[in-house]
Design a protein around this motif. Structure first.
Motif, mmCIF file in Angstrom:
data_model
loop_
_atom_site.group_PDB
_atom_site.id
_atom_site.type_symbol
_atom_site.label_atom_id
_atom_site.label_comp_id
_atom_site.label_asym_id
_atom_site.label_seq_id
_atom_site.Cartn_x
_atom_site.Cartn_y
_atom_site.Cartn_z
ATOM 1 N N LEU A 146 20.194 5.000 -16.745
ATOM 2 C CA LEU A 146 21.511 5.611 -16.844
ATOM 3 C C LEU A 146 22.527 4.847 -16.013
ATOM 4 O O LEU A 146 22.176 4.154 -15.059
ATOM 5 C CB LEU A 146 21.439 7.063 -16.375
ATOM 6 C CG LEU A 146 20.417 7.939 -17.097
ATOM 7 C CD1 LEU A 146 20.415 9.335 -16.493
ATOM 8 C CD2 LEU A 146 20.685 7.994 -18.577
ATOM 9 N N THR A 147 23.794 4.991 -16.353
ATOM 10 C CA THR A 147 24.862 4.351 -15.610
ATOM 11 C C THR A 147 25.651 5.399 -14.830
ATOM 12 O O THR A 147 25.731 6.551 -15.248
ATOM 13 C CB THR A 147 25.820 3.568 -16.539
ATOM 14 O OG1 THR A 147 26.882 3.023 -15.760
ATOM 15 C CG2 THR A 147 26.408 4.453 -17.617
ATOM 16 N N THR A 148 26.225 4.992 -13.702
ATOM 17 C CA THR A 148 27.075 5.891 -12.926
ATOM 18 C C THR A 148 28.534 5.756 -13.337
ATOM 19 O O THR A 148 29.340 6.629 -13.041
ATOM 20 C CB THR A 148 26.967 5.595 -11.418
ATOM 21 O OG1 THR A 148 27.348 4.239 -11.187
ATOM 22 C CG2 THR A 148 25.567 5.848 -10.908
ATOM 23 N N ALA A 149 28.892 4.672 -14.017
ATOM 24 C CA ALA A 149 30.287 4.360 -14.307
ATOM 25 C C ALA A 149 30.901 5.229 -15.390
ATOM 26 O O ALA A 149 32.100 5.479 -15.390
ATOM 27 C CB ALA A 149 30.416 2.886 -14.701
ATOM 28 N N SER A 150 30.087 5.680 -16.333
ATOM 29 C CA SER A 150 30.620 6.465 -17.443
ATOM 30 C C SER A 150 29.495 7.264 -18.095
ATOM 31 O O SER A 150 28.320 6.966 -17.902
ATOM 32 C CB SER A 150 31.267 5.547 -18.483
ATOM 33 O OG SER A 150 30.293 4.693 -19.055
#
Length: 173
Positions: A146-150
């Motif tokens: 998973l990404t934290t940015a979006s």
């Protein structure tokens, strides 16, 4: 130590009719007056309609708006599920308005992002189908990191390997 994964479910549907089978996938139907962190499974089950918590971490978060992570993609609510350094994981099931039928193709559509304020890491989440609201059942999909940015919109098709009455979600360890 824990890593929250923010999650919102849009749909589980049979492609031919595209009917959303998940009840309360955006967690809007609940009795919380505001954000609640670290709910035990019993508190979650009494608070969020049409969903059942059963994970060993026993600490799902229900957030309104964006006290942690990004604002919800739709509606006002999102969940955070965790895994801990002890190996305990949060897990829950969704009630469905129709059972899942073995051999049928379904489209799964959901949003997720990592929120790693407390611990680094962007572990995937796992989706299963089960005949019981209190067990994970059969794995049908694992997201990427998973990404934290979006928010990332995950859309995939799967052929049900068994009959089931619930869609299940857990954080990987």
């Amino acid at each position: 130590s824990k890593l929250p994964v923010m999650i919102m479910f849009c749909a589980l549907a049979v492609p031919a009719c595209a009917q959303n089978m998940i009840i309360n996938g955006s967690f809007e139907s609940n009795t919380a007056g505001g954000s609640i962190s670290n709910m035990t499974n019993a508190v979650f089950n009494a608070t969020v309609n049409n969903a059942t918590a059963f994970g060993s971490a026993n600490e799902i978060d229900l957030y309104q708006g964006n006290p942690w992570g990004l604002p919800p993609v739709q509606g006002q609510w999102k969940l955070a599920i965790h895994h801990s350094s002890t190996g305990a994981v949060d897990a829950f099931s969704f009630d469905l308005n129709n059972p899942i039928v073995n051999g049928t193709t379904y489209t799964l559509d959901f949003w997720a992002h990592a929120e790693n304020t407390f611990d680094p890491g962007n572990q995937p989440i796992e989706i299963g189908i089960s005949s019981s609201a209190n067990t994970f059942g059969t794995l049908v999909y694992t997201s990427g990191a998973l990404t934290t940015a979006s928010w990332t919109n995950y859309v995939t098709n799967f052929v049900a390997p068994v009959n089931a009455s619930y869609l299940t979600v857990r954080n990987t360890t």
